[in-house]
Write a protein that holds these residues in place. Sequence first.
Motif, PDB file in Angstrom:
ATOM      1  N   ILE A  25       0.836  -1.202   0.000  1.00 57.65           N
ATOM      2  CA  ILE A  25       0.000   0.000   0.000  1.00 57.65           C
ATOM      3  C   ILE A  25       0.872   1.255   0.000  1.00 57.65           C
ATOM      4  N   GLY A  26       1.840   1.293   0.912  1.00 58.02           N
ATOM      5  CA  GLY A  26       2.689   2.472   1.052  1.00 58.02           C
ATOM      6  C   GLY A  26       3.542   2.743  -0.175  1.00 58.02           C
ATOM      7  N   GLY A  27       4.090   1.679  -0.801  1.00 62.69           N
ATOM      8  CA  GLY A  27       4.961   1.851  -1.961  1.00 62.69           C
ATOM      9  C   GLY A  27       4.269   2.493  -3.153  1.00 62.69           C
ATOM     10  N   PRO A  28       3.170   1.915  -3.639  1.00 58.46           N
ATOM     11  CA  PRO A  28       2.469   2.512  -4.788  1.00 58.46           C
ATOM     12  C   PRO A  28       1.932   3.916  -4.514  1.00 58.46           C
ATOM     13  N   VAL A  29       1.421   4.146  -3.306  1.00 63.79           N
ATOM     14  CA  VAL A  29       0.904   5.479  -2.981  1.00 63.79           C
ATOM     15  C   VAL A  29       2.032   6.509  -3.033  1.00 63.79           C
ATOM     16  N   ALA A  30       3.192   6.166  -2.463  1.00 67.92           N
ATOM     17  CA  ALA A  30       4.335   7.075  -2.491  1.00 67.92           C
ATOM     18  C   ALA A  30       4.811   7.304  -3.922  1.00 67.92           C
ATOM     19  N   SER A  31       4.809   6.233  -4.721  1.00 69.27           N
ATOM     20  CA  SER A  31       5.228   6.362  -6.119  1.00 69.27           C
ATOM     21  C   SER A  31       4.273   7.256  -6.895  1.00 69.27           C
ATOM     22  N   LEU A  32       2.974   7.115  -6.646  1.00 68.43           N
ATOM     23  CA  LEU A  32       1.982   7.940  -7.328  1.00 68.43           C
ATOM     24  C   LEU A  32       2.166   9.410  -6.986  1.00 68.43           C
ATOM     25  N   VAL A  33       2.401   9.693  -5.712  1.00 68.59           N
ATOM     26  CA  VAL A  33       2.642  11.070  -5.294  1.00 68.59           C
ATOM     27  C   VAL A  33       3.902  11.611  -5.958  1.00 68.59           C
ATOM     28  N   GLY A  34       4.934  10.782  -6.032  1.00 66.23           N
ATOM     29  CA  GLY A  34       6.174  11.200  -6.668  1.00 66.23           C
ATOM     30  C   GLY A  34       5.989  11.519  -8.143  1.00 66.23           C
ATOM     31  N   VAL A  35       5.218  10.694  -8.840  1.00 63.38           N
ATOM     32  CA  VAL A  35       4.953  10.932 -10.261  1.00 63.38           C
ATOM     33  C   VAL A  35       4.178  12.225 -10.456  1.00 63.38           C
ATOM     34  N   LEU A  36       3.202  12.466  -9.592  1.00 61.18           N
ATOM     35  CA  LEU A  36       2.391  13.676  -9.715  1.00 61.18           C
ATOM     36  C   LEU A  36       3.214  14.941  -9.445  1.00 61.18           C
ATOM     37  N   VAL A  37       4.159  14.824  -8.503  1.00 60.56           N
ATOM     38  CA  VAL A  37       4.949  16.003  -8.130  1.00 60.56           C
ATOM     39  C   VAL A  37       6.143  16.211  -9.071  1.00 60.56           C
ATOM     40  N   LEU A  38       6.859  15.120  -9.383  1.00 63.02           N
ATOM     41  CA  LEU A  38       8.101  15.237 -10.149  1.00 63.02           C
ATOM     42  C   LEU A  38       7.938  14.958 -11.636  1.00 63.02           C
ATOM     43  N   GLY A  39       6.893  14.205 -11.985  1.00 68.24           N
ATOM     44  CA  GLY A  39       6.704  13.847 -13.384  1.00 68.24           C
ATOM     45  C   GLY A  39       7.221  12.454 -13.686  1.00 68.24           C
TER      46      GLY A  39
END
Length: 217
Positions: free
Chosen positions: A59-73
């Motif tokens: 749960i934590g991994g994909p959510v963090a990755s999604l936030v990273g993609v939204l913020v950094l691209g």
Amino acid sequence: LGNVTIVLTALGMVAMRTNRVGAGLAFGIALAAVPKPLFIPLLLWMLRYRRQSLSGVLIGGPVASLVGVLVLGVDRYVSFLSTLAAGGGLPTDFVGNLGLSSLSPTVGIVGNVLALDAVVAGIVFLSADSSLMVASLSGVFLGTYAGLYSAVPLLISLPVLAASHRRRALTIAGLSFGFLLAMPVIAAASMLVAVVPLPHLWRRAKSSSRAPAASRL
């Protein structure tokens, strides 16, 4: 990345000591930020023995990755993964590589396959503490290169093994001082110590098997 391994190991220790979703969340977030192949065997071990904690990781991994993609691209992630797959752009024969790939890339690939096979076999056939030891040491053989920090996850399994097999744990702790000289060899030897009964256990088994025969005489 060696310093990051210490942080990942500490979070992994929390995730594996208890079987709760919340215990794995931070570990999953950290792995999403700094994915390291040497923790793959420990995730496989969690699949059998810590499924609730593994759920937290997933749960934590994909959510963090999604936030990273939204913020950094997406481009930043693609570039990072490409660099990671290439071993950070470092040649496998550089002086800090203590793994099998320092001999040749082919030997390193064979080591990766055999290490994962050993982890799966350990999880299927060994006890939880012995298979955890195998999983924590197999990271030495994974990835495009292995620094001395690859042995840090040993800190997760050593206290667990010491609770049930103190002499084995002490033997492995002693062997660990040789990691700087021949890390893959020492890691393989430590795996055997975690799996194969020590001589005093064999003697105890033999004496117990002879006792019923003696009582019948």
